[in-house]
Write a protein that holds these residues in place. Structure first.
Motif, PDB file in Angstrom:
ATOM      1  N   VAL A  18       0.868  -1.183   0.000  1.00 16.60           N
ATOM      2  CA  VAL A  18       0.000   0.000   0.000  1.00 16.60           C
ATOM      3  C   VAL A  18       0.901   1.227   0.000  1.00 16.60           C
ATOM      4  N   ILE A  19       0.309   2.411  -0.017  1.00 18.28           N
ATOM      5  CA  ILE A  19       1.105   3.641  -0.035  1.00 18.28           C
ATOM      6  C   ILE A  19       1.894   3.799   1.265  1.00 18.28           C
ATOM      7  N   LYS A  20       2.977   4.551   1.210  1.00 21.03           N
ATOM      8  CA  LYS A  20       3.812   4.808   2.392  1.00 21.03           C
ATOM      9  C   LYS A  20       3.007   5.434   3.518  1.00 21.03           C
ATOM     10  N   GLY A  21       2.082   6.319   3.161  1.00 19.14           N
ATOM     11  CA  GLY A  21       1.274   6.986   4.175  1.00 19.14           C
ATOM     12  C   GLY A  21       0.494   6.014   5.036  1.00 19.14           C
ATOM     13  N   TRP A  22       0.072   4.891   4.465  1.00 19.00           N
ATOM     14  CA  TRP A  22      -0.619   3.863   5.259  1.00 19.00           C
ATOM     15  C   TRP A  22       0.389   3.048   6.064  1.00 19.00           C
ATOM     16  N   ASN A  23       1.478   2.632   5.430  1.00 18.47           N
ATOM     17  CA  ASN A  23       2.469   1.824   6.148  1.00 18.47           C
ATOM     18  C   ASN A  23       3.012   2.564   7.362  1.00 18.47           C
ATOM     19  N   GLU A  24       3.153   3.870   7.262  1.00 21.51           N
ATOM     20  CA  GLU A  24       3.634   4.665   8.392  1.00 21.51           C
ATOM     21  C   GLU A  24       2.489   5.086   9.311  1.00 21.51           C
ATOM     22  N   GLY A  25       1.369   5.491   8.733  1.00 22.83           N
ATOM     23  CA  GLY A  25       0.304   6.129   9.506  1.00 22.83           C
ATOM     24  C   GLY A  25      -0.618   5.196  10.258  1.00 22.83           C
ATOM     25  N   LEU A  26      -0.620   3.896   9.917  1.00 21.38           N
ATOM     26  CA  LEU A  26      -1.503   2.971  10.621  1.00 21.38           C
ATOM     27  C   LEU A  26      -0.860   2.365  11.864  1.00 21.38           C
ATOM     28  N   ILE A  27       0.451   2.464  11.981  1.00 23.19           N
ATOM     29  CA  ILE A  27       1.138   1.924  13.156  1.00 23.19           C
ATOM     30  C   ILE A  27       0.601   2.628  14.407  1.00 23.19           C
ATOM     31  N   GLY A  28       0.217   1.836  15.401  1.00 21.77           N
ATOM     32  CA  GLY A  28      -0.305   2.394  16.653  1.00 21.77           C
ATOM     33  C   GLY A  28      -1.820   2.479  16.711  1.00 21.77           C
ATOM     34  N   LEU A  29      -2.516   2.337  15.573  1.00 24.76           N
ATOM     35  CA  LEU A  29      -3.980   2.359  15.584  1.00 24.76           C
ATOM     36  C   LEU A  29      -4.484   1.076  16.240  1.00 24.76           C
ATOM     37  N   LYS A  30      -5.432   1.212  17.148  1.00 27.37           N
ATOM     38  CA  LYS A  30      -5.957   0.055  17.874  1.00 27.37           C
ATOM     39  C   LYS A  30      -7.291  -0.390  17.283  1.00 27.37           C
ATOM     40  N   GLU A  31      -7.549  -1.688  17.406  1.00 31.80           N
ATOM     41  CA  GLU A  31      -8.817  -2.252  16.949  1.00 31.80           C
ATOM     42  C   GLU A  31      -9.971  -1.480  17.589  1.00 31.80           C
ATOM     43  N   GLY A  32     -10.940  -1.126  16.761  1.00 32.30           N
ATOM     44  CA  GLY A  32     -12.075  -0.329  17.221  1.00 32.30           C
ATOM     45  C   GLY A  32     -11.841   1.165  17.103  1.00 32.30           C
ATOM     46  N   GLY A  33     -10.627   1.568  16.730  1.00 34.69           N
ATOM     47  CA  GLY A  33     -10.302   2.984  16.611  1.00 34.69           C
ATOM     48  C   GLY A  33     -10.538   3.532  15.223  1.00 34.69           C
ATOM     49  N   ARG A  34     -10.626   4.847  15.153  1.00 39.24           N
ATOM     50  CA  ARG A  34     -10.775   5.568  13.879  1.00 39.24           C
ATOM     51  C   ARG A  34      -9.683   6.612  13.820  1.00 39.24           C
ATOM     52  N   ARG A  35      -8.995   6.682  12.666  1.00 41.65           N
ATOM     53  CA  ARG A  35      -7.851   7.591  12.525  1.00 41.65           C
ATOM     54  C   ARG A  35      -7.966   8.408  11.245  1.00 41.65           C
ATOM     55  N   LEU A  36      -7.601   9.675  11.360  1.00 38.57           N
ATOM     56  CA  LEU A  36      -7.481  10.575  10.209  1.00 38.57           C
ATOM     57  C   LEU A  36      -6.038  10.546   9.736  1.00 38.57           C
ATOM     58  N   LEU A  37      -5.847  10.330   8.444  1.00 42.11           N
ATOM     59  CA  LEU A  37      -4.523  10.403   7.823  1.00 42.11           C
ATOM     60  C   LEU A  37      -4.586  11.430   6.703  1.00 42.11           C
ATOM     61  N   VAL A  38      -3.748  12.450   6.766  1.00 39.85           N
ATOM     62  CA  VAL A  38      -3.619  13.403   5.667  1.00 39.85           C
ATOM     63  C   VAL A  38      -2.243  13.134   5.073  1.00 39.85           C
ATOM     64  N   VAL A  39      -2.247  12.613   3.863  1.00 39.21           N
ATOM     65  CA  VAL A  39      -1.053  12.037   3.244  1.00 39.21           C
ATOM     66  C   VAL A  39      -0.536  12.939   2.134  1.00 39.21           C
ATOM     67  N   PRO A  40       0.687  13.476   2.276  1.00 40.74           N
ATOM     68  CA  PRO A  40       1.260  14.277   1.193  1.00 40.74           C
ATOM     69  C   PRO A  40       1.565  13.383  -0.007  1.00 40.74           C
ATOM     70  N   SER A  41       1.677  13.986  -1.174  1.00 34.69           N
ATOM     71  CA  SER A  41       1.815  13.200  -2.399  1.00 34.69           C
ATOM     72  C   SER A  41       3.044  12.293  -2.401  1.00 34.69           C
ATOM     73  N   ASP A  42       4.136  12.720  -1.730  1.00 28.36           N
ATOM     74  CA  ASP A  42       5.333  11.867  -1.755  1.00 28.36           C
ATOM     75  C   ASP A  42       5.137  10.583  -0.952  1.00 28.36           C
ATOM     76  N   LYS A  43       4.098  10.521  -0.119  1.00 26.19           N
ATOM     77  CA  LYS A  43       3.788   9.301   0.620  1.00 26.19           C
ATOM     78  C   LYS A  43       2.484   8.666   0.117  1.00 26.19           C
ATOM     79  N   GLY A  44       1.971   9.217  -0.997  1.00 26.10           N
ATOM     80  CA  GLY A  44       0.743   8.700  -1.596  1.00 26.10           C
ATOM     81  C   GLY A  44       1.005   8.259  -3.022  1.00 26.10           C
ATOM     82  N   TYR A  45       0.541   9.079  -3.973  1.00 21.22           N
ATOM     83  CA  TYR A  45       0.742   8.799  -5.398  1.00 21.22           C
ATOM     84  C   TYR A  45       1.441  10.003  -6.020  1.00 21.22           C
ATOM     85  N   PRO A  46       2.782  10.101  -5.878  1.00 18.02           N
ATOM     86  CA  PRO A  46       3.484  11.285  -6.378  1.00 18.02           C
ATOM     87  C   PRO A  46       3.292  11.518  -7.873  1.00 18.02           C
TER      88      PRO A  46
END
Length: 196
Positions: A145-173
């Protein structure tokens, strides 16, 4: 002589009337018998501006609170993209609802639901909720998956909801599909199940 004069006068009157009639052509009169499009119909319909037509975001960097997310945890959320500001530098990670279950760690497997919106055009692009099935990730941190997910999902707990705002270099440059190069991606991710 009088008869000739009247005939000539009548002829001139008829010719004048004929000229007036021939000046009004079929294209000047509405008709249901013609398939010729009118000049207004030939104009292209008004279309939404493409991403290339949209102005670049301007203003100060957006604050986390400016990204509005509505909808209860466990239900499909709605993202309202802020205006009058620019995306922040770097990856923005913000827990909207704290989970109470297992935590995503490097190497974890997880099932998540997500909604994706793009910053410039403020459009919701896709949502796993629409299919009714969560998206499954394996080996998070190194997942396909994109870097933004590989980095941004670490630490999210089951049952949680997280906002990720991903710059293009960690998404689809370079862009992907109808997502333009350089686009900032906004995700709301719900951790449905976490293992490992």
């Amino acid at each position: 002589m009088r008869t000739v004069g009247r005939t000539a006068l009548a002829l001139v009157s008829l010719l004048s009337a004929g000229l007036a009639l021939t000046a009004c052509t079929a294209s000047d009169r509405p008709s249901t018998l013609t398939n010729t499009p009118s000049a207004t119909a030939a104009q292209p319909e008004a279309q939404e501006p493409t991403e290339a037509d949209l102005p670049e975001p301007s203003g100060p960097p957006c604050e986390v609170a400016q990204y509005q997310v509505t909808g209860a945890a466990g239900e499909k959320p709605t993202i309202t993209v802020p205006t009058g500001c620019t995306p922040q530098d770097g990856l923005l990670v913000e827990d909207l609802t704290e989970g109470t279950g297992a935590e995503i760690k490097p190497g974890s497997t997880a099932q998540v639901h997500y909604v994706l919106a793009t910053f410039r055009d403020q459009k919701t692009r896709e949502a796993s909720w629409d299919s009714g099935r969560p998206f499954e990730l394996e080996n998070i941190g190194q997942a396909d998956v994109i870097k933004g997910w590989n980095e941004g999902l670490i630490g999210l707990k089951e049952g949680g909801r997280r906002l990720l705002v991903v710059p293009s270099d960690k998404g689809y440059p370079n862009g992907k599909g109808d997502i333009q190069p350089g686009e900032t991606l906004i995700f709301v991710v719900d951790a449905v199940k976490v293992q490992g």
